[in-house]
Design a protein around this motif. Structure first.
Motif, mmCIF file in Angstrom:
data_model
loop_
_atom_site.group_PDB
_atom_site.id
_atom_site.type_symbol
_atom_site.label_atom_id
_atom_site.label_comp_id
_atom_site.label_asym_id
_atom_site.label_seq_id
_atom_site.Cartn_x
_atom_site.Cartn_y
_atom_site.Cartn_z
ATOM 1 N N VAL A 52 -11.644 -20.770 -22.463
ATOM 2 C CA VAL A 52 -10.475 -21.405 -23.087
ATOM 3 C C VAL A 52 -10.501 -22.896 -22.754
ATOM 4 O O VAL A 52 -10.650 -23.276 -21.591
ATOM 5 N N VAL A 53 -10.402 -23.715 -23.778
ATOM 6 C CA VAL A 53 -10.303 -25.164 -23.582
ATOM 7 C C VAL A 53 -8.862 -25.561 -23.886
ATOM 8 O O VAL A 53 -8.356 -25.275 -24.975
ATOM 9 N N ASP A 54 -8.209 -26.187 -22.920
ATOM 10 C CA ASP A 54 -6.797 -26.549 -23.098
ATOM 11 C C ASP A 54 -6.628 -28.055 -23.266
ATOM 12 O O ASP A 54 -6.770 -28.811 -22.312
ATOM 13 N N GLU A 55 -6.355 -28.449 -24.516
ATOM 14 C CA GLU A 55 -5.841 -29.800 -24.750
ATOM 15 C C GLU A 55 -4.606 -29.653 -25.652
ATOM 16 O O GLU A 55 -4.467 -30.326 -26.666
ATOM 17 N N GLY A 56 -3.775 -28.716 -25.260
ATOM 18 C CA GLY A 56 -2.580 -28.439 -26.061
ATOM 19 C C GLY A 56 -1.408 -29.325 -25.671
ATOM 20 O O GLY A 56 -0.353 -29.246 -26.291
ATOM 21 N N ILE A 57 -1.591 -30.128 -24.648
ATOM 22 C CA ILE A 57 -0.546 -31.032 -24.111
ATOM 23 C C ILE A 57 0.744 -30.234 -23.911
ATOM 24 O O ILE A 57 0.715 -29.270 -23.167
ATOM 25 N N LEU A 58 1.834 -30.526 -24.589
ATOM 26 C CA LEU A 58 3.077 -29.808 -24.285
ATOM 27 C C LEU A 58 3.038 -28.360 -24.761
ATOM 28 O O LEU A 58 3.715 -27.500 -24.196
ATOM 29 N N SER A 59 2.228 -28.082 -25.775
ATOM 30 C CA SER A 59 2.263 -26.734 -26.358
ATOM 31 C C SER A 59 1.620 -25.668 -25.472
ATOM 32 O O SER A 59 1.828 -24.474 -25.696
ATOM 33 N N THR A 60 0.798 -26.056 -24.508
ATOM 34 C CA THR A 60 0.104 -25.033 -23.708
ATOM 35 C C THR A 60 0.769 -24.778 -22.356
ATOM 36 O O THR A 60 0.272 -23.943 -21.588
ATOM 37 N N ILE A 61 1.862 -25.441 -22.069
ATOM 38 C CA ILE A 61 2.533 -25.196 -20.775
ATOM 39 C C ILE A 61 2.851 -23.698 -20.599
ATOM 40 O O ILE A 61 2.574 -23.130 -19.543
ATOM 41 N N PRO A 62 3.369 -23.000 -21.630
ATOM 42 C CA PRO A 62 3.669 -21.571 -21.434
ATOM 43 C C PRO A 62 2.444 -20.702 -21.161
ATOM 44 O O PRO A 62 2.566 -19.603 -20.619
ATOM 45 N N TYR A 63 1.266 -21.186 -21.533
ATOM 46 C CA TYR A 63 0.047 -20.374 -21.372
ATOM 47 C C TYR A 63 -0.209 -20.035 -19.904
ATOM 48 O O TYR A 63 -0.744 -18.962 -19.587
ATOM 49 N N TYR A 64 0.198 -20.931 -18.995
ATOM 50 C CA TYR A 64 -0.135 -20.753 -17.569
ATOM 51 C C TYR A 64 0.595 -19.580 -16.927
ATOM 52 O O TYR A 64 0.187 -19.107 -15.866
ATOM 53 N N SER A 65 1.658 -19.099 -17.542
ATOM 54 C CA SER A 65 2.318 -17.922 -16.971
ATOM 55 C C SER A 65 1.514 -16.652 -17.276
ATOM 56 O O SER A 65 1.662 -15.643 -16.603
ATOM 57 N N TYR A 66 0.649 -16.719 -18.276
ATOM 58 C CA TYR A 66 -0.199 -15.550 -18.600
ATOM 59 C C TYR A 66 -1.552 -15.611 -17.892
ATOM 60 O O TYR A 66 -2.139 -14.584 -17.576
ATOM 61 N N ALA A 67 -2.054 -16.834 -17.672
ATOM 62 C CA ALA A 67 -3.458 -17.050 -17.270
ATOM 63 C C ALA A 67 -3.946 -16.152 -16.127
ATOM 64 O O ALA A 67 -5.038 -15.584 -16.220
ATOM 65 N N PRO A 68 -3.179 -15.986 -15.026
ATOM 66 C CA PRO A 68 -3.739 -15.202 -13.912
ATOM 67 C C PRO A 68 -3.886 -13.717 -14.235
ATOM 68 O O PRO A 68 -4.639 -13.022 -13.547
ATOM 69 N N PHE A 69 -3.166 -13.222 -15.237
ATOM 70 C CA PHE A 69 -3.055 -11.768 -15.436
ATOM 71 C C PHE A 69 -3.871 -11.256 -16.632
ATOM 72 O O PHE A 69 -3.670 -10.145 -17.092
ATOM 73 N N LEU A 70 -4.779 -12.087 -17.148
ATOM 74 C CA LEU A 70 -5.588 -11.684 -18.292
ATOM 75 C C LEU A 70 -6.900 -11.073 -17.797
ATOM 76 O O LEU A 70 -7.153 -10.995 -16.604
ATOM 77 N N LYS A 71 -7.732 -10.646 -18.747
ATOM 78 C CA LYS A 71 -9.090 -10.238 -18.381
ATOM 79 C C LYS A 71 -9.833 -11.496 -17.914
ATOM 80 O O LYS A 71 -9.539 -12.586 -18.401
ATOM 81 N N PRO A 72 -10.814 -11.369 -16.999
ATOM 82 C CA PRO A 72 -11.474 -12.565 -16.451
ATOM 83 C C PRO A 72 -12.008 -13.496 -17.542
ATOM 84 O O PRO A 72 -12.623 -13.039 -18.517
ATOM 85 N N TYR A 73 -11.736 -14.764 -17.389
ATOM 86 C CA TYR A 73 -12.218 -15.771 -18.347
ATOM 87 C C TYR A 73 -12.314 -17.109 -17.627
ATOM 88 O O TYR A 73 -11.883 -17.246 -16.484
ATOM 89 N N SER A 74 -12.879 -18.114 -18.303
ATOM 90 C CA SER A 74 -13.011 -19.464 -17.733
ATOM 91 C C SER A 74 -12.143 -20.421 -18.531
ATOM 92 O O SER A 74 -12.021 -20.272 -19.752
ATOM 93 N N GLN A 75 -11.580 -21.397 -17.843
ATOM 94 C CA GLN A 75 -10.752 -22.382 -18.556
ATOM 95 C C GLN A 75 -11.166 -23.813 -18.197
ATOM 96 O O GLN A 75 -11.409 -24.137 -17.035
ATOM 97 N N LEU A 76 -11.208 -24.652 -19.214
ATOM 98 C CA LEU A 76 -11.509 -26.072 -19.044
ATOM 99 C C LEU A 76 -10.291 -26.887 -19.496
ATOM 100 O O LEU A 76 -9.693 -26.585 -20.522
ATOM 101 N N ASN A 77 -9.957 -27.911 -18.717
ATOM 102 C CA ASN A 77 -8.777 -28.716 -19.050
ATOM 103 C C ASN A 77 -9.135 -30.186 -19.218
ATOM 104 O O ASN A 77 -10.147 -30.652 -18.707
ATOM 105 N N LEU A 78 -8.204 -30.897 -19.843
ATOM 106 C CA LEU A 78 -8.276 -32.355 -19.903
ATOM 107 C C LEU A 78 -8.099 -32.873 -18.471
ATOM 108 O O LEU A 78 -7.088 -32.598 -17.833
ATOM 109 N N THR A 79 -9.083 -33.610 -17.973
ATOM 110 C CA THR A 79 -9.037 -33.992 -16.552
ATOM 111 C C THR A 79 -8.545 -35.406 -16.311
ATOM 112 O O THR A 79 -7.739 -35.639 -15.428
#
Ligand SMILES: Cc1ncc(C[n+]2csc(CCOP(=O)(O)OP(=O)(O)O)c2C)c(N)n1
Ligand SMILES: [Mg+2]
Length: 515
Positions: free
Chosen positions: A356-383
Motif C-alpha cells: 500500500v502506498v499512502d499519499e492520501g494526505i487527509l483522506s487516509t487518516i482513517p486507514y491507520y485504525s485498520y492497518a494493524p489488523f489486516l492480513k500482512p502487507y507492506s506500506q510506503l508513505n510520503l516521507t
C-alpha cells in the motif's frame, strides 16, 4: 569498453537491475550502453520526478541501490523533490547525471549550471568524475556509500562516457552496518527498567518485520507502548505483528499522545518535532521532564540493536505473545463516499502481501485504525513532505515486486505533480491500482488556515486551495496515458471497480469522488 559501459557493468555487478531514466544529449553514450549491458532494464519516466520517485519506491522495497539517469542540472532539478523524499526515507540510490564534455563547460553553453551544488542538497555522497579511468571506482564508491541508506550522485562529463575505458572493473566490498554500541544498549535497558511509562518510537529500518518482532518482545516484557513516526518510509503491518500507534501529524494531537510517557526510546527515529512552526508553537513534541534516548546512529542495523536490547532485558520468550495483532475483517461500507469509507473499502478488499502506498494526505487518516489488523502487507508513505511522490513510488514498488498488487491511495492535488507516472505504469504493465481521493481541493491547506485562525478568507485566497474550476477529468487523464479508469461516487461502486481492478492485471485508476 566505453566509460559509459563500465559504469553500467560496475552497477550491474553490484546488483543494480533497473535504470530509471530521462536522458538527453550529454548521456548519449549511456543510452547506447544500456543496449550492451542487458541485465539493467531501462525504465523511462516522462518527468524526472517520476524517475527519482520510482527509484525510491524500488529501493524501499528491495533495500538495495536504485539507479537513476538524469540530464544535467535542469534534469536533476526536476527530480529534486522526490530525491529529498528519498533522502528522508534513507533509500539507497545512485544518481548518474550527465555533464557537458569537460572541454565544453567553460564555453558556458545554455544548459550549463552548477550541478554539484544542486546535487549536494540531497546527496550524502557526491562526486564529479575526474577521468574515464576513475569511472568504475567512482561508481563502486557511490554505490557502497548508498548502502547505508543514503543518496549518492555521480556527475559524469560526456567525454568520459564516450572515451575507451582500459582499467579493471572494481567490485564492491562486502557491506556491513556500523557495529552496535554495547554501552548504549545497557543504558537503554536501564532506562526501560526504571521508567514508569515508557514507549519505543520506531522509524526507519526498525519498522520492518525483524525490528518489529524484537520490539514486540520488549513490549511484552516491559509493558512499554510502541509508537511509529508519522511518515515512515516503509512499515510491515498486519496480523502477527505488534500494534503500533502512529504519532499524529497535528502537533496538539501528537503532544497529547506523547505526554503519556516519562521515557521515550528512539529506534531508527529522531526526536519527534512539529512538522511546522506555528505562532506561539514550539519545535519539540517532548517536554523537559521526559527522558529520551536514541539507541542507533542511523548507520547501524537498528533491528539487530533492538534484538540485542530484547536479549539484555531477558525479553526473548520464544512463545506466543498475546499483545500481537489479530486479523479483523473491516466491514464493507455503503452509500455516498467519504474518506472513512474509502479507507474501509480498501482495507477490507486488499489482498494479503500487497503493497500500500499512502499519499492520501487527509483522506487516509482513517486507514491507520485498520492497518494493524489486516492480513500482512507492506506500506510506503510520503516521507519528506514533498508531495507528488505516490504515483512514482507505486511504479517503483511494483517493478521491484511484479507478483504483488500495489495499491496507491492518492490525494487529487498531490497526484497532479507527477501524474506522468501513469504512462510509465501503462508502458511497464505494472499491477498498480490507483485510488484518487477526489475532494477537488487542497483540503489540508484549508484546514491549516482554519487552525491558524484565517477563518474568513476571500475568493483570491480560496482560489489557491480549490481544484474544481475546471474539475480534473481523472478518467480522461488516465485513459489518455493508457491506464483504464473509472469514476465512482458510492461505496458500492468503489467496491465493484476495486474488485475488477484486483482481478485484472496491469494498472488501473479509480477516481473516488468525495462528498
Ligand atoms: C512539493 C510540494 N509543494 C507544495 C506543498 C504544499 N502542500 C502540502 S499539502 C498540499 C495539497 C494537498 O492537497 P491534496 O493532495 O489534494 O490532499 P488533501 O489535502 O486534499 O487531502 C500542498 C500544496 C508540498 N508539501 N510539497
Ligand atoms: Mg485534495
Amino acid at each position: 569498453m566505453t566509460g559509459a559501459e563500465i559504469i553500467l557493468e560496475t552497477a550491474a555487478d553490484a546488483g543494480v537491475e533497473i535504470c530509471f531514466a530521462n536522458p538527453g544529449t550529454t548521456e548519449l553514450p549511456l543510452i547506447a550502453a544500456l543496449d550492451r549491458v542487458k541485465s539493467i532494464r531501462p525504465v523511462l519516466g516522462l518527468f524526472e520526478g517520476v524517475c527519482t520517485g520510482a527509484a525510491d519506491g524500488y529501493a524501499r522495497m528491495k533495500q538495495k541501490p536504485a539507479l537513476t539517469l538524469l540530464h544535467l542540472g535542469p534534469g536533476l532539478a526536476n527530480g529534486i523533490a522526490n530525491l529529498h523524499n528519498a533522502k528522508r526515507a534513507q533509500s539507497p540510490m545512485l544518481n548518474i547525471i550527465g555533464q557537458h564534455a569537460t572541454w565544453h563547460i567553460n564555453a558556458d553553453p545554455p544548459l550549463n549550471m552548477d550541478i554539484a551544488s544542486l546535487a549536494r542538497t540531497v546527496s550524502d555522497w557526491c562526486k564529479q568524475s575526474e577521468s574515464v579511468e576513475a569511472l568504475s571506482r567512482d561508481t563502486a564508491e557511490g554505490l557502497a556509500a548508498s548502502l547505508y541508506g543514503q543518496i549518492s550522485t555521480l556527475i559524469v562529463p560526456a567525454d568520459h562516457q564516450w572515451t575507451e575505458y582500459k582499467s579493471d572493473k572494481i567490485t564492491l566490498p562486502e557491506f556491513t552496518f556500523d557495529k552496535a554500541d554495547q554501552g548504549v544498549i545497557a543504558n537503554a535497558r536501564k532506562l526501560l527498567e526504571k521508567a514508569k511509562k515508557p514507549a519505543l518510537i520506531l522509524g526507519g529500518r526498525a519498522l520492518r518485520k525483524p525490528g518489529l518482532t524484537a520490539a514486540a518482545e520488549i513490549q511484552a516484557k516491559t509493558g512499554c507502548d510502541l509508537l511509529m513516526i508519522t511518515f515512515p518510509a516503509y512499515f510491515d503491518s498486519g496480523e502477527g505483528l505488534p500494534i503500533l500507534k502512529r504519532i499524529p501529524y497535528f502537533p496538539g494531537q501528537a503532544q497529547t499522545l506523547l505526554d503519556n510517557y516519562d521515557t521515550l526510546i528512539l529506534a531508527g527515529a529522531k526526536e519527534p518535532v512539529a512538522f511546522f512552526g506555528y505562532p506561539n508553537g514550539k519545535s519539540s513534541l517532548l517536554n523537559d521532564q521526559q527522558h529520551r534516548f536514541r539507541i542507533d546512529t542511523g548507520k547501524q542495523d537498528v533491528a539487530a540493536i533492538l534484538e540485542e536490547l530484547a536479549w539484555a532485558l531477558d525479553a526473548v520468550a520464544g512463545k506466543s505473545n498475546p499483545t500481537l495483532a489479530k486479523y479483523t475483517l473491516p466491514k464493507l461500507p455503503s452509500g455516498k463516499l467519504n474518506a472513512e469509507k474509502i479507507c474501509a473499502t480498501i482495507a477490507a478488499l486488499q489482498p494479503e502481501h500487497c503493497i500500500v502506498v499512502d499519499e492520501g494526505i487527509l483522506s487516509t487518516i482513517p486507514y491507520y485504525s485498520y492497518a494493524p489488523f489486516l492480513k500482512p502487507y507492506s506500506q510506503l508513505n510520503l516521507t519528506g513532505g514533498a508531495i507528488g511522490q505516490g504515483m512514482p513510488l507505486a511504479l517503483g514498488a511494483a517493478l521491484a515486486y511484479p507478483d504483488k498488487k500495489v495499491i496507491n491511495i492518492e490525494a487529487d492535488g498531490s497526484a497532479m505533480y507527477t501524474v506522468q507516472a501513469l504512462w510509465s505504469q501503462a508502458r511497464e504493465k505494472v499491477d498498480v491500482i490507483t485510488v484518487i481521493c477526489s475532494n477537488r481541493k487542497y483540503f489540508i491547506i484549508e484546514l491549516e488556515c482554519m487552525i491558524a485562525g484565517y477563518n474568513s478568507l476571500g475568493s483570491e485566497a480560496r482560489a489557491l486551495m480549490n481544484l474544481s474550476n475546471p474539475v480534473l477529468n481523472w478518467v480522461a487523464l488516465s485513459r489518455g496515458m493508457g491506464v483504464p479508469a473509472a469514476s465512482v461516487t458510492t461505496a458500492e461502486e468503489l467496491i465493484r471497480e476495486f474488485e475488477v481492478a484486483l482481478k485484472e492485471s496491469g494498472p488501473h485508476l479509480i477516481e473516488a469522488i468525495l462528498e
